[in-house]
Design a protein around this motif. Structure first.
Motif, PDB file in Angstrom:
ATOM      1  N   ILE A  75      -3.413  -1.440 -14.969  1.00  0.00           N
ATOM      2  CA  ILE A  75      -2.356  -0.596 -14.405  1.00  0.00           C
ATOM      3  C   ILE A  75      -2.443  -0.523 -12.874  1.00  0.00           C
ATOM      4  O   ILE A  75      -1.429  -0.708 -12.201  1.00  0.00           O
ATOM      5  CB  ILE A  75      -2.343   0.805 -15.048  1.00  0.00           C
ATOM      6  CG1 ILE A  75      -1.877   0.667 -16.505  1.00  0.00           C
ATOM      7  CG2 ILE A  75      -1.437   1.766 -14.282  1.00  0.00           C
ATOM      8  CD1 ILE A  75      -1.983   1.926 -17.313  1.00  0.00           C
ATOM      9  N   PRO A  76      -3.616  -0.293 -12.283  1.00  0.00           N
ATOM     10  CA  PRO A  76      -3.657  -0.297 -10.815  1.00  0.00           C
ATOM     11  C   PRO A  76      -3.246  -1.647 -10.214  1.00  0.00           C
ATOM     12  O   PRO A  76      -2.536  -1.683  -9.212  1.00  0.00           O
ATOM     13  CB  PRO A  76      -5.117   0.028 -10.491  1.00  0.00           C
ATOM     14  CG  PRO A  76      -5.578   0.834 -11.664  1.00  0.00           C
ATOM     15  CD  PRO A  76      -4.888   0.193 -12.848  1.00  0.00           C
ATOM     16  N   GLU A  88       5.129   0.448  -0.030  1.00  0.00           N
ATOM     17  CA  GLU A  88       5.371   1.364  -1.147  1.00  0.00           C
ATOM     18  C   GLU A  88       4.357   1.154  -2.268  1.00  0.00           C
ATOM     19  O   GLU A  88       3.857   2.107  -2.853  1.00  0.00           O
ATOM     20  CB  GLU A  88       6.788   1.146  -1.680  1.00  0.00           C
ATOM     21  CG  GLU A  88       7.203   2.141  -2.726  1.00  0.00           C
ATOM     22  CD  GLU A  88       8.632   1.928  -3.166  1.00  0.00           C
ATOM     23  OE1 GLU A  88       8.822   1.691  -4.378  1.00  0.00           O
ATOM     24  OE2 GLU A  88       9.541   1.992  -2.326  1.00  0.00           O
ATOM     25  N   SER A  89       4.021  -0.082  -2.539  1.00  0.00           N
ATOM     26  CA  SER A  89       3.049  -0.339  -3.602  1.00  0.00           C
ATOM     27  C   SER A  89       1.665   0.155  -3.215  1.00  0.00           C
ATOM     28  O   SER A  89       0.946   0.715  -4.048  1.00  0.00           O
ATOM     29  CB  SER A  89       3.016  -1.826  -3.968  1.00  0.00           C
ATOM     30  OG  SER A  89       2.501  -2.598  -2.920  1.00  0.00           O
ATOM     31  N   LEU A  90       1.281  -0.020  -1.965  1.00  0.00           N
ATOM     32  CA  LEU A  90      -0.019   0.478  -1.518  1.00  0.00           C
ATOM     33  C   LEU A  90      -0.078   2.002  -1.536  1.00  0.00           C
ATOM     34  O   LEU A  90      -1.106   2.583  -1.899  1.00  0.00           O
ATOM     35  CB  LEU A  90      -0.348  -0.040  -0.121  1.00  0.00           C
ATOM     36  CG  LEU A  90      -0.763  -1.507  -0.065  1.00  0.00           C
ATOM     37  CD1 LEU A  90      -0.983  -1.936   1.386  1.00  0.00           C
ATOM     38  CD2 LEU A  90      -2.003  -1.757  -0.895  1.00  0.00           C
ATOM     39  N   GLN A  91       1.021   2.669  -1.176  1.00  0.00           N
ATOM     40  CA  GLN A  91       1.054   4.131  -1.242  1.00  0.00           C
ATOM     41  C   GLN A  91       0.830   4.599  -2.684  1.00  0.00           C
ATOM     42  O   GLN A  91       0.079   5.536  -2.927  1.00  0.00           O
ATOM     43  CB  GLN A  91       2.404   4.655  -0.747  1.00  0.00           C
ATOM     44  CG  GLN A  91       2.569   4.610   0.737  1.00  0.00           C
ATOM     45  CD  GLN A  91       3.969   5.059   1.142  1.00  0.00           C
ATOM     46  OE1 GLN A  91       4.934   4.905   0.404  1.00  0.00           O
ATOM     47  NE2 GLN A  91       4.062   5.616   2.338  1.00  0.00           N
ATOM     48  N   LEU A  96      -2.717   6.774  -7.004  1.00  0.00           N
ATOM     49  CA  LEU A  96      -3.368   6.661  -8.310  1.00  0.00           C
ATOM     50  C   LEU A  96      -4.880   6.756  -8.195  1.00  0.00           C
ATOM     51  O   LEU A  96      -5.538   7.387  -9.018  1.00  0.00           O
ATOM     52  CB  LEU A  96      -2.984   5.350  -8.999  1.00  0.00           C
ATOM     53  CG  LEU A  96      -1.554   5.262  -9.492  1.00  0.00           C
ATOM     54  CD1 LEU A  96      -1.261   3.847  -9.987  1.00  0.00           C
ATOM     55  CD2 LEU A  96      -1.278   6.278 -10.576  1.00  0.00           C
ATOM     56  N   MET A  97      -5.437   6.141  -7.195  1.00  0.00           N
ATOM     57  CA  MET A  97      -6.885   6.155  -7.026  1.00  0.00           C
ATOM     58  C   MET A  97      -7.396   7.530  -6.603  1.00  0.00           C
ATOM     59  O   MET A  97      -8.561   7.849  -6.808  1.00  0.00           O
ATOM     60  CB  MET A  97      -7.316   5.108  -5.992  1.00  0.00           C
ATOM     61  CG  MET A  97      -7.077   3.682  -6.449  1.00  0.00           C
ATOM     62  SD  MET A  97      -7.976   3.250  -7.970  1.00  0.00           S
ATOM     63  CE  MET A  97      -6.728   3.401  -9.226  1.00  0.00           C
ATOM     64  N   GLN A  99      -6.282  10.324  -7.918  1.00  0.00           N
ATOM     65  CA  GLN A  99      -5.987  11.242  -9.013  1.00  0.00           C
ATOM     66  C   GLN A  99      -7.000  11.062 -10.151  1.00  0.00           C
ATOM     67  O   GLN A  99      -6.719  10.388 -11.129  1.00  0.00           O
ATOM     68  CB  GLN A  99      -4.563  11.008  -9.541  1.00  0.00           C
ATOM     69  CG  GLN A  99      -3.491  11.116  -8.490  1.00  0.00           C
ATOM     70  CD  GLN A  99      -3.500  12.453  -7.779  1.00  0.00           C
ATOM     71  OE1 GLN A  99      -3.572  13.492  -8.417  1.00  0.00           O
ATOM     72  NE2 GLN A  99      -3.454  12.421  -6.469  1.00  0.00           N
ATOM     73  N   PRO A 100      -8.177  11.639 -10.037  1.00  0.00           N
ATOM     74  CA  PRO A 100      -9.201  11.429 -11.055  1.00  0.00           C
ATOM     75  C   PRO A 100      -8.780  11.901 -12.443  1.00  0.00           C
ATOM     76  O   PRO A 100      -9.231  11.352 -13.444  1.00  0.00           O
ATOM     77  CB  PRO A 100     -10.400  12.217 -10.535  1.00  0.00           C
ATOM     78  CG  PRO A 100      -9.835  13.201  -9.587  1.00  0.00           C
ATOM     79  CD  PRO A 100      -8.602  12.571  -9.008  1.00  0.00           C
ATOM     80  N   GLN A 101      -7.894  12.882 -12.523  1.00  0.00           N
ATOM     81  CA  GLN A 101      -7.483  13.379 -13.837  1.00  0.00           C
ATOM     82  C   GLN A 101      -6.695  12.331 -14.613  1.00  0.00           C
ATOM     83  O   GLN A 101      -6.643  12.380 -15.845  1.00  0.00           O
ATOM     84  CB  GLN A 101      -6.666  14.675 -13.722  1.00  0.00           C
ATOM     85  CG  GLN A 101      -5.262  14.508 -13.193  1.00  0.00           C
ATOM     86  CD  GLN A 101      -5.145  14.444 -11.677  1.00  0.00           C
ATOM     87  OE1 GLN A 101      -6.130  14.352 -10.970  1.00  0.00           O
ATOM     88  NE2 GLN A 101      -3.931  14.501 -11.190  1.00  0.00           N
ATOM     89  N   LEU A 102      -6.101  11.357 -13.939  1.00  0.00           N
ATOM     90  CA  LEU A 102      -5.347  10.323 -14.638  1.00  0.00           C
ATOM     91  C   LEU A 102      -6.259   9.479 -15.525  1.00  0.00           C
ATOM     92  O   LEU A 102      -5.820   8.945 -16.535  1.00  0.00           O
ATOM     93  CB  LEU A 102      -4.613   9.414 -13.656  1.00  0.00           C
ATOM     94  CG  LEU A 102      -3.489  10.058 -12.856  1.00  0.00           C
ATOM     95  CD1 LEU A 102      -2.905   9.066 -11.884  1.00  0.00           C
ATOM     96  CD2 LEU A 102      -2.422  10.605 -13.778  1.00  0.00           C
ATOM     97  N   PHE A 103      -7.510   9.356 -15.143  1.00  0.00           N
ATOM     98  CA  PHE A 103      -8.432   8.506 -15.890  1.00  0.00           C
ATOM     99  C   PHE A 103      -9.620   9.286 -16.444  1.00  0.00           C
ATOM    100  O   PHE A 103     -10.650   8.728 -16.731  1.00  0.00           O
ATOM    101  CB  PHE A 103      -8.916   7.365 -14.996  1.00  0.00           C
ATOM    102  CG  PHE A 103      -7.791   6.576 -14.400  1.00  0.00           C
ATOM    103  CD1 PHE A 103      -6.985   5.783 -15.196  1.00  0.00           C
ATOM    104  CD2 PHE A 103      -7.501   6.659 -13.050  1.00  0.00           C
ATOM    105  CE1 PHE A 103      -5.930   5.068 -14.655  1.00  0.00           C
ATOM    106  CE2 PHE A 103      -6.443   5.948 -12.502  1.00  0.00           C
ATOM    107  CZ  PHE A 103      -5.660   5.146 -13.313  1.00  0.00           C
ATOM    108  N   SER A 104      -9.450  10.585 -16.608  1.00  0.00           N
ATOM    109  CA  SER A 104     -10.559  11.428 -17.052  1.00  0.00           C
ATOM    110  C   SER A 104     -11.077  11.051 -18.428  1.00  0.00           C
ATOM    111  O   SER A 104     -12.259  11.169 -18.707  1.00  0.00           O
ATOM    112  CB  SER A 104     -10.158  12.892 -17.018  1.00  0.00           C
ATOM    113  OG  SER A 104      -9.077  13.114 -17.912  1.00  0.00           O
TER     114      SER A 104
END
Length: 109
Positions: A75-76, A88-91, A96-97, A99-104
């Protein structure tokens, strides 16, 4: 399970007009007690499909490995290639990187 796949236009997202609060894919719409229930987020959707197929609650080791790979590698990497511009893609990747809760669930497993 019988299903219908709908391609979503990434720019207009017109196909997601039914959802007032959520404008991302994937989305699973299930009939539930005379109305439709909307389920979002890949892992939640997969868990619901497993439950509907009456597959055991616990993920197999292979499923855990694939989910971890999809969420931490695929996904990343894909995100960087989906947007209108490199900036835009780098932003989005940076967001995403951060946001630790996304991959908790990966750390919890």
């Amino acid at each position: 399970l019988p299903c219908q796949t709908v391609e979503v236009n990434p720019w207009s997202k017109r196909e997601l007009a039914f959802s007032k609060d959520y404008k991302k894919v994937p989305v699973l719409v299930l009939p539930r007690d005379g109305h439709e229930e909307t389920v979002v987020e890949s892992d939640v959707i997969m868990d619901r499909v497993r439950a509907m197929q009456r597959v055991g609650k616990d993920l197999t080791e292979k499923e855990t490995v694939w989910r971890k790979w999809a969420n931490t590698i695929f996904i990343p990497a894909l995100t960087v290639n989906l947007y209108r511009s490199w900036s835009e893609s780098l932003q989005t990747f940076d967001y995403l990187m951060e946001q630790p809760q996304l991959f908790s669930w990966v750390r919890a497993g």
